[in-house]
Motif scaffolding. Structure first.
Motif, short mmCIF file in Angstrom:
data_model
loop_
_atom_site.label_atom_id
_atom_site.label_comp_id
_atom_site.label_asym_id
_atom_site.label_seq_id
_atom_site.Cartn_x
_atom_site.Cartn_y
_atom_site.Cartn_z
N VAL A 109 26.17 35.95 42.23
CA VAL A 109 27.21 35.13 41.62
C VAL A 109 27.71 34.10 42.62
CG1 VAL A 109 28.99 36.84 42.25
CG2 VAL A 109 29.46 35.17 40.44
N VAL A 110 28.03 32.92 42.14
CA VAL A 110 28.73 31.92 42.94
C VAL A 110 30.06 31.62 42.27
CG1 VAL A 110 26.73 30.86 44.04
CG2 VAL A 110 27.40 30.10 41.77
N PHE A 111 31.06 31.32 43.10
CA PHE A 111 32.40 31.09 42.56
C PHE A 111 33.08 29.99 43.34
CE2 PHE A 111 31.96 34.98 45.04
CZ PHE A 111 32.76 34.75 46.14
N GLU A 116 29.96 30.60 29.14
CA GLU A 116 29.46 29.63 28.16
C GLU A 116 30.52 29.24 27.15
OE1 GLU A 116 25.13 29.77 26.95
OE2 GLU A 116 25.43 31.88 27.50
N ASN A 117 31.55 30.07 27.01
CA ASN A 117 32.62 29.78 26.06
C ASN A 117 33.94 29.42 26.73
OD1 ASN A 117 31.66 30.47 23.10
ND2 ASN A 117 30.72 31.99 24.45
N GLY A 118 33.87 29.08 28.02
CA GLY A 118 35.06 28.58 28.70
C GLY A 118 36.09 29.63 29.06
N ILE A 119 35.71 30.91 29.07
CA ILE A 119 36.64 31.97 29.47
C ILE A 119 36.56 32.12 30.99
CG2 ILE A 119 37.23 34.41 29.30
CD1 ILE A 119 35.95 34.43 26.53
N PRO A 120 37.63 31.85 31.71
CA PRO A 120 37.56 31.97 33.17
C PRO A 120 37.39 33.42 33.60
CG PRO A 120 39.82 31.52 32.45
CD PRO A 120 38.95 31.40 31.24
N LEU A 121 36.56 33.62 34.61
CA LEU A 121 36.25 34.97 35.08
C LEU A 121 36.49 35.02 36.59
CD1 LEU A 121 33.00 36.91 34.00
CD2 LEU A 121 34.65 37.64 35.72
N ARG A 122 37.54 35.70 36.99
CA ARG A 122 37.91 35.79 38.40
C ARG A 122 36.99 36.80 39.11
NH1 ARG A 122 42.65 34.80 40.89
NH2 ARG A 122 42.44 32.88 39.66
N VAL A 123 36.50 36.41 40.28
CA VAL A 123 35.65 37.28 41.09
C VAL A 123 36.42 37.66 42.35
CG1 VAL A 123 33.46 37.51 42.32
CG2 VAL A 123 33.58 36.10 40.24
#
Length: 268
Positions: free
Chosen positions: A153-155, A224-231
């Motif tokens: 993953v990249v963030f 893909e649906n614009g939901i932010p996902l914090r890593v």
């Protein structure tokens, strides 16, 4: 804030039938995962979400809470949602711990919980660990041979995911300033997810997009649906990560437990 830690546990695994009740160093797989979950600070309740009465009876037999869910659930995320919405009260947040994650340290889960508590408006939270050079080289070799190995993953600078892939990203040049002996600037995704309940509800109304279908990674549906996902970055403190998918994984996990010791201070 009410955080429910939910462990999806299905009996009919196609690659290892009856997996939750298989023994790993003398204890059932689901007991081991539940024990690790029980050591996590900051959650309000722990539930095993299952479609099989044998698993539910076993969980209740060692003092756990089992929630029956429909057999038709297509994956663990759907099973977690089915369990969460049946709880009273319905939790404000849900932490999904895979039912075969027998080597996940409680402190790794706590790091995700801490981020959810610190920023309760975050829609989704997951975890990643920085690869050492040995892990990085293996991932590159797996990719070159056509094998689907670790997910990377990249963030961005705020910790929000930009992309997940079964490939290895970023590409690290030997002359790059990021190249160091301490480790690769590459992060392996850890399959733990925290959700706001409303976000989980919305997520399951969405259809898989082209990226998810290509990579077979459910988390790409969020991006893909614009939901932010914090890593959040986690540290295994020298422990070996891994889960159980096939028969050989049981022997591997037992060898790790034998050489590294149990994850919990008290014997399971």
């Amino acid at each position: 804030m009410n955080i429910a830690l939910i462990i999806p546990s299905r009996y009919g695994s196609t690659r290892l039938k009856g997996k939750p009740l298989r023994l790993v160093s003398g204890k059932t797989l689901i007991y081991r995962v539940w024990s690790l979950a029980s050591a996590v600070k900051g959650v309000n309740s722990i539930h095993v979400a299952t479609d099989d009465r044998r698993i539910a009876d076993h969980v209740e037999g060692f003092g756990g809470l089992a929630t029956m869910t429909p057999e038709r659930c297509e994956n663990g995320t759907e099973r977690v949602f089915a369990a969460a919405k049946s709880l009273s009260p319905v939790p404000s947040h849900v932490l999904n711990l895979q039912g075969d994650a027998v080597l996940t340290p409680p402190w790794v889960l706590e790091r995700v919980v801490e981020e959810m508590v610190r920023q309760p408006d975050l829609e989704m939270v997951t975890a990643a660990v920085r690869m050492d050079w040995r892990s990085y080289q293996k991932a590159v070799e797996d990719m070159a041979s056509g094998e689907a190995g670790a997910t990377t993953v990249v963030f961005d600078r705020h910790g929000n995911a930009l992309y997940f892939t079964k490939g290895v990203i970023p590409f690290v040049r030997r002359d790059s300033p990021s190249f160091s002996t301490e480790g690769a600037p590459v992060y392996q995704h850890v399959g733990i997810y925290g959700y706001k309940f409303e976000t989980l509800t919305h997520y399951l109304t969405l259809k898989p997009g082209p990226l998810e279908r290509a990579e077979k990674l459910e988390q790409l549906r969020a991006l893909e649906n614009g939901i932010p996902l914090r890593v959040v970055e986690v540290d295994y403190r020298g422990r070996t990560n891994g889960s159980i998918d096939i028969e050989d994984d049981i022997c591997r996990a037992e060898n790790i437990i034998s050489s590294e010791g149990e994850l919990l201070d008290a014997e399971l």
